[in-house]
Design an enzyme around this catalytic site. Structure first.
Site, mmCIF file in Angstrom:
data_model
loop_
_atom_site.group_PDB
_atom_site.id
_atom_site.type_symbol
_atom_site.label_atom_id
_atom_site.label_comp_id
_atom_site.label_asym_id
_atom_site.label_seq_id
_atom_site.Cartn_x
_atom_site.Cartn_y
_atom_site.Cartn_z
ATOM 1 N N HIS A 29 0.852 -1.195 0.000
ATOM 2 C CA HIS A 29 0.000 0.000 0.000
ATOM 3 C C HIS A 29 0.885 1.242 0.000
ATOM 4 O O HIS A 29 1.084 1.893 1.016
ATOM 5 C CB HIS A 29 -0.919 -0.005 1.216
ATOM 6 C CG HIS A 29 -1.991 1.038 1.170
ATOM 7 N ND1 HIS A 29 -3.226 0.859 1.753
ATOM 8 C CD2 HIS A 29 -2.038 2.267 0.612
ATOM 9 C CE1 HIS A 29 -3.967 1.936 1.563
ATOM 10 N NE2 HIS A 29 -3.253 2.812 0.873
ATOM 11 N N HIS A 64 1.768 4.989 -1.556
ATOM 12 C CA HIS A 64 1.553 6.215 -2.326
ATOM 13 C C HIS A 64 2.938 6.680 -2.762
ATOM 14 O O HIS A 64 3.742 7.102 -1.924
ATOM 15 C CB HIS A 64 0.901 7.298 -1.466
ATOM 16 C CG HIS A 64 -0.494 6.984 -1.030
ATOM 17 N ND1 HIS A 64 -1.594 7.683 -1.491
ATOM 18 C CD2 HIS A 64 -0.985 6.057 -0.164
ATOM 19 C CE1 HIS A 64 -2.696 7.201 -0.938
ATOM 20 N NE2 HIS A 64 -2.348 6.213 -0.122
ATOM 21 N N HIS A 107 -6.476 13.940 2.785
ATOM 22 C CA HIS A 107 -7.637 13.932 1.895
ATOM 23 C C HIS A 107 -8.119 15.335 1.543
ATOM 24 O O HIS A 107 -9.261 15.520 1.149
ATOM 25 C CB HIS A 107 -8.749 13.063 2.485
ATOM 26 C CG HIS A 107 -8.390 11.613 2.463
ATOM 27 N ND1 HIS A 107 -8.436 10.860 1.319
ATOM 28 C CD2 HIS A 107 -7.895 10.797 3.428
ATOM 29 C CE1 HIS A 107 -8.014 9.640 1.584
ATOM 30 N NE2 HIS A 107 -7.677 9.585 2.856
ATOM 31 N N ASP A 130 0.658 2.600 3.734
ATOM 32 C CA ASP A 130 -0.091 3.802 3.336
ATOM 33 C C ASP A 130 0.839 5.015 3.386
ATOM 34 O O ASP A 130 0.532 6.057 3.951
ATOM 35 C CB ASP A 130 -1.308 4.011 4.219
ATOM 36 C CG ASP A 130 -2.441 4.750 3.512
ATOM 37 O OD1 ASP A 130 -2.209 5.293 2.422
ATOM 38 O OD2 ASP A 130 -3.559 4.795 4.055
#
Length: 570
Positions: free
Chosen positions: A136, A138, A322, A362
């Protein structure tokens, strides 16, 4: 004439043997040697006056005649399949054999030949594990790769194009141009890399072109709109082209609830990211999906394990990652809906039960790329302290089963999930020699050596101007496997079979060998090693309490953890 050694002297000389126990860092976890492939009295060890010399432990056999390139001697291997003592032979960048090394002309049972062409790494006194897999990622900045490999990670799977706003929030490398650019960039790093295309589309054409461009899988993310239509289309394309789908579901329940998402799966296999929900997903009950046979559930490391600081730090992380505004009430409500102490506490226990199958980072998007391994073992420690020994360990002295269960979460299971287990994910003959050596006191925290494709890529190294390798400052530094052509010759790039058949790696001049993912669509939760449990999960929508097969899952947050400050004074 035979010579007797007591256990302590033997362990200090050749490493532990059957029945000996080793503590993992400063945790309450202990592993016990189950089998020893070496031969008492015929062990091999390098050094002045020791065994691996010409005519003794070293044979005159050439490389062409069968000698290997590298032997790790007297290694204590910890993997999902066992805790064993053995020599490890490496040849052509792959694990050649796990067994007994030496000179077959004068020693018995030798199946790993040491010759003039053989290098030696002293494994005695070290724990050996497979290089970790972070599924995971990014890809926000290339410096993540340095941090990851220095922590023991040798494979990174995810998406992104750099610090673009889309990448900051979603693990997608969208479209042919971006995929090709990232594949070309991958040549520069001593890391196995694979990229996920954007999976959010109600029509298949835009997804197919990304798979043909070289995406190894697709990622559905709520910030791009994870609707039932997008889920169905994405999984249909994945089934056709044999690639995996990862999903971050609809936190706001705008396009449907968790039941609608499950219905859209249509019993097709899928990898659910941060399945507890703090990282995103149907609030408050996305955690239910870990009960499904077709769902391969993973966690991200910020919630691993549940501590007194977990809730507070998550709100700030979420607002940044986000692209939310603390001055907009709806944005604040969105953030608060995702952070629930009850489901985070349940996540600890579901990992210990083997219902959550993997742990990833993440990276820079609500996760720390260098802490996958640390957080995994901290979770195992916390569960040992709070829940005691596992049922399967009641006849064992040590914590072998728990250790195997947890190491599988960042090695073999993500490899199986994403169709790369033929190449990486465990210490087994034929696989790429991605191997970490750990001093037991530093286990899971700071590897001593990281071997990438048979070459030392990173290692603890002292002052380069010193007369010996050990004077301070000693810290992880890149080694020769991290430079020049060695980066590409010792690594793999994972792509789709469609891209490989179309010779995309050749077309865009990739230097790193490209291999295709496979067997991603006919697997299930039952294929997750030691993490295949499917208890019935219920979530109270008002209190957020989680029950598994009717039993309330709750635990206290940790106030103190091992593998923390005492290891990071500098």
């Amino acid at each position: 004439m035979s010579y007797r050694m007591n256990r302590r002297t033997y362990a200090e000389t050749f490493g532990p043997t059957v029945g000996d126990r080793v503590r993992l860092a400063d945790t309450e976890l202990f592993i016990q040697v189950e089998k020893d492939y070496t031969t008492y009295g015929d062990e091999v060890k390098f050094g002045g006056g020791k065994v691996i010399r010409d005519g003794m432990g070293q044979s005159p056999i050439s490389r062409e005649g069968g000698a290997v390139d590298l032997v790790i001697t007297n290694a204590l291997i910890l993997d999902w399949w066992g805790v064993v003592k053995a020599d490890i032979g490496i040849k052509d960048g792959k694990i050649h054999k796990i067994g007994k090394a030496g000179n077959p002309y004068i020693q018995d049972r030798v199946d790993i030949i040491i010759g003039p062409s053989t290098e030696i790494i002293a494994g005695e006194g070290h724990i050996i594990t497979a290089g970790g897999i972070d599924s995971h990622i990014h890809f926000i900045c290339p410096q993540q790769i340095e941090i990851a490999i220095a922590s023991g990670i040798t494979t990174m799977i995810g998406g992104g194009t750099g610090p673009a706003t889309g990448t900051n929030a979603t693990t997608c490398t969208p479209g042919q141009w971006n995929i090709w650019m990232m594949l070309q960039a991958a040549d520069a790093f001593p890391m196995n890399l694979g990229f996920l295309g954007k999976g959010n589309s109600a029509k298949p054409e835009g997804l197919i072109e990304q798979i043909k461009a070289g995406a190894m899988g697709l990622k559905l993310h709520e910030d791009w709109g994870t609707t039932p239509a997008a889920i169905d289309t994405c999984l249909s394309v994945a089934d056709e082209y044999d690639v995996q789908v990862a999903i971050h579901t609809d936190t706001l329940n705008e396009a449907g609830f968790v039941e609608n998402t499950i219905a859209a799966f249509k019993d097709r296999v899928i990898h659910t990211y941060h399945t507890e929900g703090a990282g995103g997903g149907h609030a408050p009950d996305i955690i239910k999906v870990c009960a499904l046979k077709n769902v391969l559930p993973s966690s991200t490391n910020p919630t691993r394990p549940f501590t007194v600081n977990t809730l507070e730090e998550h709100l700030d992380m979420l607002m940044v990652c986000h692209h939310l505004d603390k001055n907009i009430p709806e944005d604040v409500a969105f953030a608060e809906s995702r952070i629930r102490k009850e489901t985070i506490a349940a996540e600890d226990i579901l990992h210990d039960l083997g219902a959550f199958s993997a742990i990833a980072s993440d990276s820079q998007a609500m996760g720390r790329v260098g802490e996958v391994i640390i957080r995994t073992w901290q979770t195992a420690h916390k569960m040992k302290v709070q829940r005691g020994i596992l049922a399967s360990e009641k006849k064992e002295v040590a914590d072998n089963f728990r250790a195997k269960r947890y190491i599988a979460k960042y090695t073999i299971n993500p490899a199986i999930m994403h169709g790369i287990a033929d190449y990486v994910g465990s210490i087994e003959a034929g696989k790429l020699a991605d191997i970490c050596l750990w001093k037991p006191a530093m286990f899971g925290v700071k590897p001593e050596i990281v071997i990438k494709g048979g070459a030392i890529a990173w290692a603890q190294m002292g002052d380069p101007n010193a007369s010996i390798p050990t004077p301070q400052p000693v810290y992880m530094r890149p080694m020769f496997g991290s430079f020049g052509g060695a980066t590409s010759s010792t690594s793999l790039t994972f792509v789709s079979q469609e891209a490989l058949d179309a010779e995309i790696p050749k077309k865009i001049n990739l230097k790193t060998p490209a291999v295709a993912v496979s067997n991603t669509r006919n697997i299930s939760k039952a294929d997750m090693k030691l993490n295949e449990a499917t208890p019935k999960i219920e979530v109270n929508p008002e209190t957020y309490e989680v029950r598994a097969d009717g039993e309330l899952l709750t635990c206290e947050p940790a106030y103190v953890l091992p593998m923390t400050q005492r290891y990071f004074l500098f």
